[in-house]
Write a protein that holds these residues in place. Structure first.
Motif, PDB file in Angstrom:
ATOM      1  N   MET A 173     -12.978  15.516   1.955  1.00  0.00           N
ATOM      2  CA  MET A 173     -11.652  15.357   2.484  1.00  0.00           C
ATOM      3  C   MET A 173     -11.614  15.926   3.895  1.00  0.00           C
ATOM      4  SD  MET A 173      -9.821  14.020   0.123  1.00  0.00           S
ATOM      5  CE  MET A 173     -10.267  13.577  -1.525  1.00  0.00           C
ATOM      6  N   SER A 174     -11.093  15.140   4.792  1.00  0.00           N
ATOM      7  CA  SER A 174     -11.038  15.588   6.182  1.00  0.00           C
ATOM      8  C   SER A 174      -9.601  15.907   6.584  1.00  0.00           C
ATOM      9  CB  SER A 174     -11.600  14.490   7.091  1.00  0.00           C
ATOM     10  OG  SER A 174     -10.759  13.372   7.076  1.00  0.00           O
ATOM     11  N   LEU A 175      -9.470  16.727   7.578  1.00  0.00           N
ATOM     12  CA  LEU A 175      -8.152  17.082   8.086  1.00  0.00           C
ATOM     13  C   LEU A 175      -7.644  16.065   9.101  1.00  0.00           C
ATOM     14  CD1 LEU A 175      -8.675  20.920   8.525  1.00  0.00           C
ATOM     15  CD2 LEU A 175      -7.495  19.738   6.683  1.00  0.00           C
ATOM     16  N   ASP A 176      -8.521  15.152   9.536  1.00  0.00           N
ATOM     17  CA  ASP A 176      -8.135  14.147  10.527  1.00  0.00           C
ATOM     18  C   ASP A 176      -7.178  13.119   9.941  1.00  0.00           C
ATOM     19  OD1 ASP A 176     -10.183  15.550  11.635  1.00  0.00           O
ATOM     20  OD2 ASP A 176     -11.445  13.826  12.052  1.00  0.00           O
ATOM     21  N   ASP A 177      -7.382  12.769   8.705  1.00  0.00           N
ATOM     22  CA  ASP A 177      -6.628  11.687   8.077  1.00  0.00           C
ATOM     23  C   ASP A 177      -5.768  12.236   6.929  1.00  0.00           C
ATOM     24  OD1 ASP A 177      -5.710   9.235   7.284  1.00  0.00           O
ATOM     25  OD2 ASP A 177      -7.575   8.648   6.303  1.00  0.00           O
ATOM     26  N   PRO A 178      -4.481  12.344   7.135  1.00  0.00           N
ATOM     27  CA  PRO A 178      -3.634  12.888   6.065  1.00  0.00           C
ATOM     28  C   PRO A 178      -3.397  11.916   4.913  1.00  0.00           C
ATOM     29  CG  PRO A 178      -2.299  12.313   7.956  1.00  0.00           C
ATOM     30  CD  PRO A 178      -3.742  12.116   8.356  1.00  0.00           C
ATOM     31  N   THR A 179      -3.770  10.649   5.078  1.00  0.00           N
ATOM     32  CA  THR A 179      -3.533   9.673   4.025  1.00  0.00           C
ATOM     33  C   THR A 179      -4.755   9.441   3.144  1.00  0.00           C
ATOM     34  OG1 THR A 179      -4.192   7.809   5.425  1.00  0.00           O
ATOM     35  CG2 THR A 179      -1.871   8.465   5.485  1.00  0.00           C
ATOM     36  N   GLU A 180      -5.791  10.225   3.318  1.00  0.00           N
ATOM     37  CA  GLU A 180      -7.026   9.974   2.572  1.00  0.00           C
ATOM     38  C   GLU A 180      -6.837  10.163   1.068  1.00  0.00           C
ATOM     39  OE1 GLU A 180     -11.745  11.075   2.816  1.00  0.00           O
ATOM     40  OE2 GLU A 180     -10.317  12.330   3.861  1.00  0.00           O
ATOM     41  N   GLN A 181      -6.151  11.211   0.660  1.00  0.00           N
ATOM     42  CA  GLN A 181      -5.920  11.421  -0.772  1.00  0.00           C
ATOM     43  C   GLN A 181      -5.052  10.318  -1.359  1.00  0.00           C
ATOM     44  OE1 GLN A 181      -4.263  15.328  -1.184  1.00  0.00           O
ATOM     45  NE2 GLN A 181      -6.237  16.161  -1.836  1.00  0.00           N
ATOM     46  N   MET A 182      -4.051   9.884  -0.606  1.00  0.00           N
ATOM     47  CA  MET A 182      -3.178   8.819  -1.097  1.00  0.00           C
ATOM     48  C   MET A 182      -3.967   7.526  -1.289  1.00  0.00           C
ATOM     49  SD  MET A 182       0.248   7.196   0.571  1.00  0.00           S
ATOM     50  CE  MET A 182      -0.649   6.418   1.885  1.00  0.00           C
ATOM     51  N   ARG A 183      -4.883   7.245  -0.369  1.00  0.00           N
ATOM     52  CA  ARG A 183      -5.703   6.038  -0.512  1.00  0.00           C
ATOM     53  C   ARG A 183      -6.603   6.127  -1.731  1.00  0.00           C
ATOM     54  NH1 ARG A 183      -9.058   5.599   4.015  1.00  0.00           N
ATOM     55  NH2 ARG A 183      -8.404   7.570   4.836  1.00  0.00           N
ATOM     56  N   TRP A 184      -7.130   7.301  -2.039  1.00  0.00           N
ATOM     57  CA  TRP A 184      -7.961   7.463  -3.219  1.00  0.00           C
ATOM     58  C   TRP A 184      -7.155   7.269  -4.491  1.00  0.00           C
ATOM     59  CZ3 TRP A 184     -13.036   7.954  -4.351  1.00  0.00           C
ATOM     60  CH2 TRP A 184     -13.908   8.041  -3.272  1.00  0.00           C
ATOM     61  N   TYR A 185      -5.974   7.858  -4.539  1.00  0.00           N
ATOM     62  CA  TYR A 185      -5.139   7.700  -5.733  1.00  0.00           C
ATOM     63  C   TYR A 185      -4.655   6.262  -5.889  1.00  0.00           C
ATOM     64  CZ  TYR A 185      -5.095  12.750  -6.276  1.00  0.00           C
ATOM     65  OH  TYR A 185      -5.461  14.047  -6.469  1.00  0.00           O
ATOM     66  N   ALA A 186      -4.323   5.602  -4.795  1.00  0.00           N
ATOM     67  CA  ALA A 186      -3.911   4.197  -4.871  1.00  0.00           C
ATOM     68  C   ALA A 186      -5.067   3.322  -5.341  1.00  0.00           C
ATOM     69  CB  ALA A 186      -3.401   3.722  -3.520  1.00  0.00           C
ATOM     70  N   GLY A 187      -6.261   3.599  -4.856  1.00  0.00           N
ATOM     71  CA  GLY A 187      -7.435   2.845  -5.295  1.00  0.00           C
ATOM     72  C   GLY A 187      -7.740   3.047  -6.761  1.00  0.00           C
ATOM     73  N   LEU A 188      -7.640   4.283  -7.220  1.00  0.00           N
ATOM     74  CA  LEU A 188      -7.869   4.544  -8.646  1.00  0.00           C
ATOM     75  C   LEU A 188      -6.820   3.868  -9.518  1.00  0.00           C
ATOM     76  CD1 LEU A 188      -8.944   8.299  -8.605  1.00  0.00           C
ATOM     77  CD2 LEU A 188     -10.364   6.307  -9.071  1.00  0.00           C
ATOM     78  N   ALA A 189      -5.564   3.876  -9.060  1.00  0.00           N
ATOM     79  CA  ALA A 189      -4.509   3.195  -9.816  1.00  0.00           C
ATOM     80  C   ALA A 189      -4.772   1.694  -9.882  1.00  0.00           C
ATOM     81  CB  ALA A 189      -3.151   3.466  -9.179  1.00  0.00           C
ATOM     82  N   LEU A 190      -5.213   1.100  -8.775  1.00  0.00           N
ATOM     83  CA  LEU A 190      -5.519  -0.329  -8.785  1.00  0.00           C
ATOM     84  C   LEU A 190      -6.678  -0.652  -9.720  1.00  0.00           C
ATOM     85  CD1 LEU A 190      -5.077  -1.205  -5.015  1.00  0.00           C
ATOM     86  CD2 LEU A 190      -3.709  -2.045  -6.929  1.00  0.00           C
ATOM     87  N   ILE A 191      -7.666   0.218  -9.752  1.00  0.00           N
ATOM     88  CA  ILE A 191      -8.796   0.002 -10.657  1.00  0.00           C
ATOM     89  C   ILE A 191      -8.329   0.052 -12.112  1.00  0.00           C
ATOM     90  CG2 ILE A 191     -10.959   1.018 -11.480  1.00  0.00           C
ATOM     91  CD1 ILE A 191     -11.490   1.801  -8.528  1.00  0.00           C
ATOM     92  N   VAL A 192      -7.462   1.005 -12.431  1.00  0.00           N
ATOM     93  CA  VAL A 192      -6.939   1.108 -13.797  1.00  0.00           C
ATOM     94  C   VAL A 192      -6.079  -0.104 -14.136  1.00  0.00           C
ATOM     95  CG1 VAL A 192      -5.360   2.419 -15.261  1.00  0.00           C
ATOM     96  CG2 VAL A 192      -7.093   3.602 -13.940  1.00  0.00           C
ATOM     97  N   PHE A 193      -5.206  -0.504 -13.193  1.00  0.00           N
ATOM     98  CA  PHE A 193      -4.325  -1.650 -13.449  1.00  0.00           C
ATOM     99  C   PHE A 193      -5.094  -2.966 -13.510  1.00  0.00           C
ATOM    100  CE2 PHE A 193      -0.651   0.812 -11.378  1.00  0.00           C
ATOM    101  CZ  PHE A 193      -0.316   1.373 -12.591  1.00  0.00           C
TER     102      PHE A 193
END
Length: 97
Positions: free
Chosen positions: A1-21
């Motif tokens: 996780m980098s401090l440059d991109d504040p949306t990195e965690q959100m992208r990971w959670y969105a990707g995991l949700a899409l994989i589950v769905f």
């Protein structure tokens, strides 16, 4: 996780949700189709599985991308594919039953 991109965690959670769905409905419908006697019950799974698989691939690519714009575009494509795949899955199932 980098401090440059504040949306990195959100992208990971969105990707995991899409994989589950994408994976859970196809897997559930495959379990329902495995109990069926006629061959027509597999039609929704056969039609929707490749679409949802493409959605999973785009979700993984979007999660792994370093550029936030590229990642957002790939996750949006993945979301559209998963939505289309699930609509095809449940639409064909409702037409059959």
């Amino acid at each position: 996780m980098s401090l440059d991109d504040p949306t990195e965690q959100m992208r990971w959670y969105a990707g995991l949700a899409l994989i589950v769905f994408a994976a859970v409905p196809v897997g559930g419908m495959a379990l329902v189709a495995s109990d069926g006697d006629d061959g027509g019950t597999w039609a929704p799974v056969i039609a929707a599985a490749p679409i949802n698989l493409a959605g999973i691939v785009f979700a993984v690519l979007g999660m792994a991308a370093r550029d936030p714009r590229v990642s957002a575009r790939r996750l949006a494509i993945a979301g559209g594919l998963v939505l289309l795949g699930d609509a095809v899955l449940y639409g064909i199932h409702s037409l059959i039953t």
